[in-house]
Each structure stands twice: as C-alpha cells, then as structure tokens.
Scaffold this motif. Structure first.
Motif, short mmCIF file in Angstrom:
data_model
loop_
_atom_site.label_atom_id
_atom_site.label_comp_id
_atom_site.label_asym_id
_atom_site.label_seq_id
_atom_site.Cartn_x
_atom_site.Cartn_y
_atom_site.Cartn_z
N ALA A 1 7.41 -1.44 -1.03
CA ALA A 1 6.75 -0.26 -1.58
C ALA A 1 6.65 -0.33 -3.09
CB ALA A 1 7.52 1.00 -1.18
N LEU A 2 5.63 0.33 -3.62
CA LEU A 2 5.51 0.52 -5.06
C LEU A 2 6.34 1.74 -5.41
CD1 LEU A 2 1.65 -0.03 -5.46
CD2 LEU A 2 3.47 -1.70 -5.80
N VAL A 3 7.37 1.56 -6.22
CA VAL A 3 8.31 2.65 -6.45
C VAL A 3 8.29 3.13 -7.89
CG1 VAL A 3 9.82 1.89 -4.59
CG2 VAL A 3 10.26 1.12 -6.93
N THR A 4 8.59 4.41 -8.04
CA THR A 4 8.88 4.99 -9.34
C THR A 4 10.30 5.54 -9.27
OG1 THR A 4 7.94 7.13 -8.65
CG2 THR A 4 6.50 5.61 -9.84
N SER A 5 10.96 5.57 -10.40
CA SER A 5 12.34 6.05 -10.45
C SER A 5 12.41 7.37 -11.19
CB SER A 5 13.24 5.03 -11.14
OG SER A 5 14.56 5.51 -11.25
N GLU A 6 13.19 8.31 -10.61
CA GLU A 6 13.37 9.61 -11.26
C GLU A 6 14.56 9.62 -12.20
OE1 GLU A 6 13.52 12.61 -8.27
OE2 GLU A 6 11.44 12.35 -7.68
N LEU A 7 15.37 8.53 -12.16
CA LEU A 7 16.52 8.43 -13.05
C LEU A 7 16.26 7.31 -14.05
CD1 LEU A 7 19.44 8.74 -10.50
CD2 LEU A 7 18.53 10.52 -11.98
N VAL A 8 16.57 7.54 -15.29
CA VAL A 8 16.35 6.53 -16.34
C VAL A 8 17.68 6.08 -16.89
CG1 VAL A 8 15.29 6.08 -18.56
CG2 VAL A 8 14.15 7.59 -16.94
N ALA B 1 0.83 -1.21 0.00
CA ALA B 1 0.00 0.00 0.00
C ALA B 1 0.86 1.25 0.00
CB ALA B 1 -0.92 0.00 1.23
N VAL B 2 2.15 1.07 0.26
CA VAL B 2 3.09 2.19 0.35
C VAL B 2 3.63 2.55 -1.03
CG1 VAL B 2 5.32 2.91 1.31
CG2 VAL B 2 3.74 1.56 2.70
N THR B 3 3.77 3.84 -1.31
CA THR B 3 4.41 4.30 -2.54
C THR B 3 5.66 5.11 -2.17
OG1 THR B 3 3.10 6.33 -2.62
CG2 THR B 3 2.23 4.40 -3.80
N ALA B 4 6.61 5.16 -3.08
CA ALA B 4 7.86 5.87 -2.82
C ALA B 4 8.59 6.14 -4.12
CB ALA B 4 8.75 5.06 -1.87
N THR B 5 9.61 6.98 -4.03
CA THR B 5 10.47 7.29 -5.17
C THR B 5 11.84 6.66 -4.94
OG1 THR B 5 9.36 9.40 -5.50
CG2 THR B 5 11.49 9.11 -6.57
N LEU B 6 12.33 5.94 -5.93
CA LEU B 6 13.64 5.30 -5.87
C LEU B 6 14.59 6.00 -6.83
CD1 LEU B 6 15.47 2.92 -4.94
CD2 LEU B 6 14.52 1.59 -6.83
N LYS B 7 15.83 6.21 -6.38
CA LYS B 7 16.87 6.81 -7.22
C LYS B 7 16.56 8.25 -7.63
CE LYS B 7 18.42 2.38 -9.12
NZ LYS B 7 18.68 1.59 -10.32
N SER B 8 16.22 9.08 -6.63
CA SER B 8 16.12 10.51 -6.91
C SER B 8 17.50 11.05 -7.28
CB SER B 8 15.59 11.25 -5.68
OG SER B 8 14.29 10.81 -5.35
#
Length: 366
Positions: free
Chosen positions: A359-366, A21-28
C-alpha cells in the motif's frame, strides 16, 4: 552530476510488484506498529552483564538507555543495545548493563514514561550492536482504500517470492538529511561525533545499494541469477561466487540462495561481468562518496537483494462506529477498513519496505 544535485526520493525506487493501487494510514498511534526483538541463543543466567527485556512506547532507544544507565549508576558506554527501534511504536527489546560484582537493581522503582522492564537475566557478554537474529512485527494499516483484492494477491506473492531488501527511510534520517550530511562530511565541511559519522557513512552506501536494487527490479533480475552475480545463502551472511548454471538458477528460484548487491568501500568487488558493470555505473554518479567511503576505511560488503518474511499472516478488518473491529465480510457496515500484518524479518531488513509493496501509506506520527 554531483551528489549535491541528485534527488534522493524513496518513492522513485522501483516496486517489485508494481506501484500499489491501495492507500492507507500507517502509525495512527504507537499501538499500530509493534516490534519484538529476537535472539538466536539462550542467556546463561549468570555473568557480569544484566540483560533486561524492555517494553517502550513512544520513546527513543538511546534516550531510554541513558535514563536506565543513570538510574542504576553506570555510564552509557556500559549499556548495550542491539539496534535502535522506532520511537513511534511499541517495542520489546533487549538492553544489557555491565554490573560486575553488583546486585541486580530494583526495576520496579524505575520511573520512565512509557517504559517498563519486564524481566532481567544475567549473561557473560555485553549485547552487541546488530546482535539479533531478527524482529517480529505486527503492523496495523488504517483507512485502507482501493483495490482490496490486490492486497491478498500481493501478500500471497510476497509469501512465495519475498520483497526487495531495500534500506528503509529510517536509514537516511528526516528528509533524507543523512545523505546531505554524508556529502558535507566527505567534503571536510563538518566533523561529526562518532555515532553521527557512522550514520552518514552507512546512509551513503545504503543509498547506492538501493539504486542498484531498483535497477535490478526494472531489469526484472532482482530475484534471478545473472552473469557476474555474487550469492548469499538464505539465513546466513556468507557469500560465494559461482557461474550461473541450471543448478544455481534452481537454488535462486527455491530461495536457497539470493543474488546480492554491493555495499561499497575499499577493495575490489566480488561481482563480475554485467553485475560489476551495473555497480560501476551507479558509483560513477557518486565519486565523492566512493572516495570518502574508502578514505574512512569501510570495506566491501554484500547484501541480499531480496528478503523472505517468515510466518507472514494478515487480516482485513472492518471498523465500525466506536472503533469496534470485526472480520471484513459482506452484509456488515463499517466506517473504515484496516489491515493487520504479522511477520518476522532478519535483522537489518525493514518492515516498511514490505508494507511499501502492499500500500501507499502516509503517517500521522512524525
């Protein structure tokens, strides 16, 4: 259904502890993902090979190795690396340089952006691919939101029971393209270079393993012994076959041994009964891949279905204005919450697959 018509989606793979249920950002930033290689032996201090301890930030492993080889005047083939490390990270890894009868280079004059050689030690052998005992990770998740109490609950469960030993997204390339390329390779449509071919072959059977593991999770047997299982000793690559009895079940519960899944190839699987039937049902969806893997000479191997992180610790922090962080506590106001994870995994296991269970993560670095 052919391999070309199958949707390869990491998000469709089952979660051992349910979808977070947790969301977060990985690799800011690269600082949010730190990796340190570990080896299980001591370097001799003498020999034809110079092992260098390299810190790199925001750079590709292969590119760095080529730049170092050029600097010291050897070919890329005379360099050794244990494995590729994430570009969008700060990594500490060993590389070896074959320098028989040559002096140690002056690495203080090495000028590669984001790269430093921290120490150099002589040894009698080249560093081989996969020549690690494990990797130590420190991962920072930013902008953590939703169900913070779930984080503690899951991490405590992971400490005791481990996580699914899935192959991570890195194995499959950008947008899972290594899988599409594997199909093209097996159809004779492309003739890739040697290292590319290896990537495509590995990706194909890694995906089939992931599907087998996902099915075992859905059956709630990924961390249990069932009829036909092949077992792997904790901390070892050795496998054995055994009838499932009280002793075997107890050893699985205590994480002394682990059920395994198939890394398919030539030869007959060691699995029998229900496990063999499951493997066959998955391979039946990939006849082109199965034939291709056998044609290219890959042999049957096994991989543990679960992995237990060592020395797992975590800290929830609040981040105030200006980026100042402090331990998360009542009465203090923060602009965001972040989670700092520290743990060690054996070589070949993926830190992102542990994060996936938290956590369900999105990455800011590609």
């Amino acid at each position: 259904m052919s391999e070309k018509n199958i949707c390869f989606d990491m998000n469709a793979l089952a979660y051992a502890y349910g979808k977070p249920a947790v969301t977060a950002t990985l690799k800011s930033s690269p600082e949010d993902f730190r990796v340190e290689e570990q080896i299980a032996f001591s370097l001799l201090g003498e020999g034809e090979h110079l092992w260098i301890w390299v810190e790199k930030t925001g750079q590709n492993t292969d590119w760095v190795a080529k730049q170092i080889a050029s600097y010291i005047g050897i070919t890329s083939r005379e360099m050794g690396v244990a494995g590729k490390k994430d570009r969008h990270a700060i990594t500490y890894q060993w590389m070896s340089c074959h320098l028989p009868g040559k002096p140690d280079p002056d690495f203080l004059k090495l000028s590669i952006p984001g790269v430093r050689v921290l120490k150099a030690v002589r040894h009698n052998r080249k560093l081989q691919t996969g020549g690690l005992s494990g990797n130590r990770f420190q991962i920072t998740l930013n902008n953590v939101e939703g169900g913070l109490e779930q984080i503690e609950e899951r991490l405590k469960a992971i400490q005791v029971h481990g996580v699914p030993n899935y192959f991570g997204e890195q194995r499959f390339g950008n947008d899972m393209q290594n899988l599409a390329q594997a199909s093209r390779l097996f159809n004779g449509e492309i003739k890739p270079k040697r290292h590319q071919k290896s990537l495509y072959l590995s990706a194909a059977r890694s995906w089939m393993f992931n599907e087998e593991l996902s099915e075992r999770i859905q059956q709630n047997t990924w961390n249990q012994a069932i009829e036909g299982d092949v077992f792997q000793l904790q901390g070892s690559q050795k496998c054995f076959v055994s009838e499932v009895d009280v002793e075997i079940q107890q050893r699985v519960t205590e994480l002394d041994i682990h059920p395994t899944g198939s890394l398919t190839g030539r030869g007959k699987s060691l699995a029998t009964a229900k496990v063999y039937e499951l493997e066959q049902s998955i391979m039946a969806n990939y006849p082109l891949w199965q034939t291709g893997l056998e044609k290219f000479g890959l042999k049957q191997e096994r991989r543990a279905l679960r992995v237990l992180p060592q020395d797992l610790s975590w800290q929830l922090e609040g981040v105030a204005e200006g980026g100042v962080a402090d331990e998360l506590q009542d009465g203090l106001e923060f602009t965001q919450t972040r989670l700092v994870l520290s743990f060690t995994l054996p070589a070949g296991s993926y830190a992102t697959m542990l994060v996936r269970e938290v956590a369900l993560v999105t990455s800011e670095l590609v």
